[in-house]
Design an enzyme around this catalytic site. Structure first.
Site, short mmCIF file in Angstrom:
data_model
loop_
_atom_site.label_atom_id
_atom_site.label_comp_id
_atom_site.label_asym_id
_atom_site.label_seq_id
_atom_site.Cartn_x
_atom_site.Cartn_y
_atom_site.Cartn_z
N ASP A 91 0.07 -7.74 -24.88
CA ASP A 91 -1.16 -8.44 -24.50
C ASP A 91 -2.35 -7.50 -24.37
O ASP A 91 -2.76 -7.14 -23.26
CB ASP A 91 -0.93 -9.16 -23.16
CG ASP A 91 -1.48 -10.57 -23.21
OD1 ASP A 91 -2.15 -10.91 -24.20
OD2 ASP A 91 -1.26 -11.34 -22.25
N LYS A 132 -3.17 -14.98 -32.64
CA LYS A 132 -4.36 -15.06 -31.77
C LYS A 132 -5.57 -15.22 -32.67
O LYS A 132 -5.83 -14.34 -33.51
CB LYS A 132 -4.51 -13.80 -30.91
CG LYS A 132 -3.54 -13.76 -29.74
CD LYS A 132 -3.92 -12.71 -28.72
CE LYS A 132 -2.92 -12.71 -27.58
NZ LYS A 132 -3.20 -11.69 -26.56
N ALA A 170 4.45 -9.58 -34.33
CA ALA A 170 5.89 -9.86 -34.41
C ALA A 170 6.39 -10.18 -33.01
O ALA A 170 6.08 -9.48 -32.06
CB ALA A 170 6.62 -8.64 -34.97
N LEU A 171 7.16 -11.26 -32.90
CA LEU A 171 7.69 -11.62 -31.59
C LEU A 171 8.88 -10.72 -31.25
O LEU A 171 9.63 -10.31 -32.12
CB LEU A 171 8.15 -13.08 -31.57
CG LEU A 171 7.07 -14.15 -31.53
CD1 LEU A 171 7.68 -15.50 -31.19
CD2 LEU A 171 5.98 -13.85 -30.52
N LEU A 172 9.04 -10.45 -29.96
CA LEU A 172 10.22 -9.72 -29.49
C LEU A 172 11.39 -10.69 -29.46
O LEU A 172 11.20 -11.91 -29.50
CB LEU A 172 9.94 -9.17 -28.08
CG LEU A 172 8.95 -8.02 -28.02
CD1 LEU A 172 8.58 -7.71 -26.58
CD2 LEU A 172 9.53 -6.76 -28.69
N ASP A 194 -7.54 -5.33 -18.09
CA ASP A 194 -6.76 -6.52 -17.75
C ASP A 194 -5.25 -6.26 -17.74
O ASP A 194 -4.48 -7.06 -18.22
CB ASP A 194 -7.10 -7.63 -18.77
CG ASP A 194 -6.46 -8.97 -18.43
OD1 ASP A 194 -6.43 -9.30 -17.24
OD2 ASP A 194 -6.01 -9.67 -19.33
N GLU A 227 6.10 -5.15 -18.89
CA GLU A 227 7.48 -5.63 -18.97
C GLU A 227 8.43 -4.53 -19.43
O GLU A 227 8.01 -3.57 -20.07
CB GLU A 227 7.58 -6.82 -19.96
CG GLU A 227 6.87 -8.06 -19.46
CD GLU A 227 7.06 -9.26 -20.38
OE1 GLU A 227 8.06 -9.31 -21.12
OE2 GLU A 227 6.19 -10.15 -20.36
N GLN A 261 -5.57 -18.44 -22.56
CA GLN A 261 -6.30 -18.75 -23.78
C GLN A 261 -5.36 -19.22 -24.88
O GLN A 261 -4.16 -19.00 -24.81
CB GLN A 261 -7.11 -17.52 -24.23
CG GLN A 261 -8.13 -17.11 -23.17
CD GLN A 261 -9.03 -15.97 -23.60
OE1 GLN A 261 -9.37 -15.83 -24.76
NE2 GLN A 261 -9.45 -15.16 -22.64
#
Length: 403
Positions: free
Chosen positions: A319, A126, A231-233, A299, A304, A110
């Protein structure tokens, strides 16, 4: 504040082991400064020749933006500490920092965007696809469900209340599609998908394997759109991550069942398979199972870990957009790892028992945590009430195991 008293509770003050240099994701040069080149510039400078005494009297670390401090703080045991003074700052940055670039994130089923801020911080956006009171239809397969922006926000706060702290910070944000996406994107494929709807609203749909078509376009009112900003890793080139297939992954097929659905003794097999045959990996997976059951997320096909820490580290709970889709049904199959293995961390079990008591009721705590989000109310009331009911069911499964 119920949250404040929860975080003061002894169960939320169990110390983590001592963090040595090898337990840190990054070892940073304490002299390295981070500064904007000039007040007009959006570029930052990392000066290896930082003066021994910084002119402002601050330490080099004080010059770092919140996102960089967050990355530096990650260690083998946690993504961020319990009492993290950085958290309100980071959440505020995600909600308010000026967006200087928006491009579509590649891969995935998506549409998601990567947004960049002037201080080089980045967030995963998102967009809103479903209103708060819509429930996922009972006839939908879990793999054809929408990803919900409000589920991402609620999952971050729920994960923190459970004291897992394995989801990167997420804030809600109202974005202007015209100024903050269309006018500044350098993504040619994304740019081609913008249009004005018959109702006069600005819409776009991007490119992806599901729900990226004119029929599933995301439209503003007229150009304002809600979304979640996570926030991105750290970039994978700096901190490699390993993706693990969940042993209790669903079949993602309309009629086939997975092995764990057919074999009640499936856990015995898992216990003999690395990395579940030693350490606390299986117990960490059961923590994740509890989180997923509470929010109704079916889902969870992969999880990780940071490669640097090997098998002895926490799982990243990434996610979570398919959580909080239904409040009227409880999907007991999500709890299969707990039911089949009859194992749970003592600390997790004690915290779950605490969250079922009146002074620390889970729904009240999450309601309080979500009230500070820019998009509050984040969840409809029935979803909050469902949490208390589901928590009772988790405790009942553990009770059955104990018996």
């Amino acid at each position: 504040s119920k949250l404040a008293s929860l975080f003061k509770h002894p169960l939320y003050n169990i110390p983590i082991p001592e963090v040595t240099e090898k337990d840190k994701l990054f070892v940073v040069n304490p002299m390295e400064k981070f500064s904007l080149r000039s007040s007009e510039s959006d570029e930052w400078v990392s000066s290896s020749k930082a003066e021994t005494l910084l002119p402002t009297g601050k330490t080099a670390y004080d010059t770092y933006p919140a996102w960089l401090k967050f990355h530096i703080g990650i260690n083998r045991y946690q993504l961020y500490p319990r009492r993290d003074p950085l958290m309100p700052v980071l959440l505020r940055d995600l909600a308010t920092q000026r967006i200087v670039s928006s491009v579509q994130k590649t891969g995935g089923t998506q549409l998601k965007l990567i947004m960049t801020f002037p201080n080089y911080g980045q967030a995963l956006f998102k967009p809103m696809k479903q209103t708060r009171d819509q429930e996922t239809p009972a006839d939908f397969f879990y793999f054809s469900d929408f990803e919900r922006h409000n589920a991402e926000i609620a999952a971050f706060h729920l994960d923190r209340i459970l004291d897992f702290r394995r989801i990167p910070p997420v804030s809600g944000r109202l974005v202007n599609i015209t100024k903050e996406i269309r006018d500044i994107t350098t993504d040619k494929k994304l740019a081609k998908t913008f249009f004005i709807s018959p109702a006069g609203n600005v819409c776009f749909y991007g490119e992806c394997s599901y729900y990226c078509s004119t029929e599933h376009a995301l439209c503003g009112k007229p150009d304002r759109l809600e979304g979640s900003m996570a926030a991105l890793l750290p970039d994978k080139t700096l901190a490699k991550r390993r993706s693990w297939r969940s042993p209790w992954r669903r079949s993602y097929h309309k009629s086939k069942k997975a092995e764990w659905e057919l074999n009640p003794n499936y856990c015995a097999q898992v216990r003999e398979t690395p990395p579940y045959n030693r350490g606390h990996r299986l117990l960490d997976l059961i923590d994740l199972t509890v989180l997923d059951f509470l929010m109704g997320n079916m889902d969870r096909h992969h999880y990780e870990t940071f490669e640097k820490f090997g098998n002895d580290t926490f799982l990243l709970h990434l996610d979570n957009g398919r959580g909080f889709g239904t409040h009227s049904r409880d999907e007991m199959s999500i709890l299969a790892p707990l039911q089949q293995c009859c194992s749970i961390k003592k600390s997790t079990y004690l915290r779950l028992q605490l969250l079922a008591t009146q002074p620390y009721r889970l729904s009240d705590l999450l309601r309080e945590a979500l009230a500070t989000d820019p998009l509050a109310p984040v969840l409809a009331e029935p979803h909050l009430r469902a949490l208390d009911r589901r928590l009772g069911k988790v405790l009942a499964v553990v009770g059955h195991c104990l018996a």
